[in-house]
Design a protein around this motif. Structure first.
Motif, mmCIF file in Angstrom:
data_model
loop_
_atom_site.group_PDB
_atom_site.id
_atom_site.type_symbol
_atom_site.label_atom_id
_atom_site.label_comp_id
_atom_site.label_asym_id
_atom_site.label_seq_id
_atom_site.Cartn_x
_atom_site.Cartn_y
_atom_site.Cartn_z
ATOM 1 N N ASN A 16 0.756 -1.241 0.103
ATOM 2 C CA ASN A 16 -0.167 0.027 0.251
ATOM 3 C C ASN A 16 0.603 1.600 -0.132
ATOM 4 O OD1 ASN A 16 -1.800 -2.442 0.494
ATOM 5 N ND2 ASN A 16 -3.657 -1.194 1.451
ATOM 6 N N GLU A 29 -2.505 3.175 4.650
ATOM 7 C CA GLU A 29 -1.984 1.021 5.069
ATOM 8 C C GLU A 29 -3.274 0.195 5.347
ATOM 9 O OE1 GLU A 29 0.721 1.548 8.141
ATOM 10 O OE2 GLU A 29 2.409 2.792 6.508
ATOM 11 N N PHE A 33 -6.538 -3.671 -1.521
ATOM 12 C CA PHE A 33 -5.762 -3.103 -2.845
ATOM 13 C C PHE A 33 -7.199 -2.461 -3.704
ATOM 14 C CE2 PHE A 33 -5.151 -3.600 -7.790
ATOM 15 C CZ PHE A 33 -4.046 -3.050 -7.780
ATOM 16 N N PHE A 36 -7.011 1.180 -2.062
ATOM 17 C CA PHE A 36 -5.596 1.823 -2.243
ATOM 18 C C PHE A 36 -5.694 1.892 -3.362
ATOM 19 C CE2 PHE A 36 -1.365 0.756 -3.738
ATOM 20 C CZ PHE A 36 -0.660 1.917 -2.832
#
Length: 205
Positions: A16, A29, A33, A36
């Protein structure tokens, strides 16, 4: 073969965090995914609306390439003579699973074409090439592990034979929740020698 080539810049995306030349440019964090990579796209002012239609592997590769190539101040309105040499372990397995699931869920065998189009790993190369008008050589190799020697040999051969002026190389791996992108640009001038030691060093940075 001439070995006097150089690494001008490198970018990595893992855990991340997105880093350019070893310095963090974005991090979050506490999200998975898919969230992110969308948040990073927006934060880094990436301009490519088709990004949101890509599969996860292409998003990963595209964003790493975009961070790196923007740093090189390329003119995306003109053709750039940059070859692309990518590699990974899982190929397009993450998208292949989604494609198979879409087949299993359709009684009349009508899988999603939006998923099917990404069932080859080299499709991510096409997305990058469209954005930055890269019309040189491109290849995508599958290895059990990160293969620095192959990236070194193949990119050096492209440069030595005059097939391209620069080579965008790297490892773009995504399988489920596990992902790891590392791209670097090889040029004919610079200060950081393109050799196996430096390729591995930057990969581990």
């Amino acid at each position: 073969m001439n070995s006097d080539y150089y690494i001008s810049s490198f970018c990595s995306i893992k855990n991340n965090t997105i880093s350019l030349n070893g310095s963090k440019v974005y991090s979050d964090e506490n999200i998975e995914f898919s969230e992110f990579i969308k948040a990073a796209y927006k934060s880094l002012n990436t301009n490519y609306p088709k990004f949101f239609k890509m599969d996860a592997l292409s998003k990963l590769a595209f964003l790493a390439a975009d961070v790196l190539l923007k740093n090189e101040n390329l003119n995306s309105e003109e053709e750039n003579d940059i070859a692309i040499v990518f590699s990974n372990k899982a190929s397009s397995l993450d998208t292949d699973r989604k494609h198979q699931k879409s087949i299993d869920n359709e009684e009349d065998y009508f899988p999603s074409p939006a998923v099917f189009v990404y069932t080859l790993p080299n499709i991510c190369i096409g997305e990058i090439s469209i954005k930055y008008k890269l019309f040189s050589e491109n290849s995508f190799f599958i290895f059990e592990n990160f293969n620095a020697q192959h990236l070194l040999d193949y990119s050096s051969s492209l440069l030595a034979t005059g097939k391209t002026d620069k080579v965008l190389c790297g490892w773009v791996e995504l399988d489920g929740d596990q992902y790891d992108a590392y791209l670097y640009l090889v040029t004919k001038t610079g200060t950081t020698t393109h050799n196996k030691k430096n390729i591995i060093k930057f990969y581990n940075t």
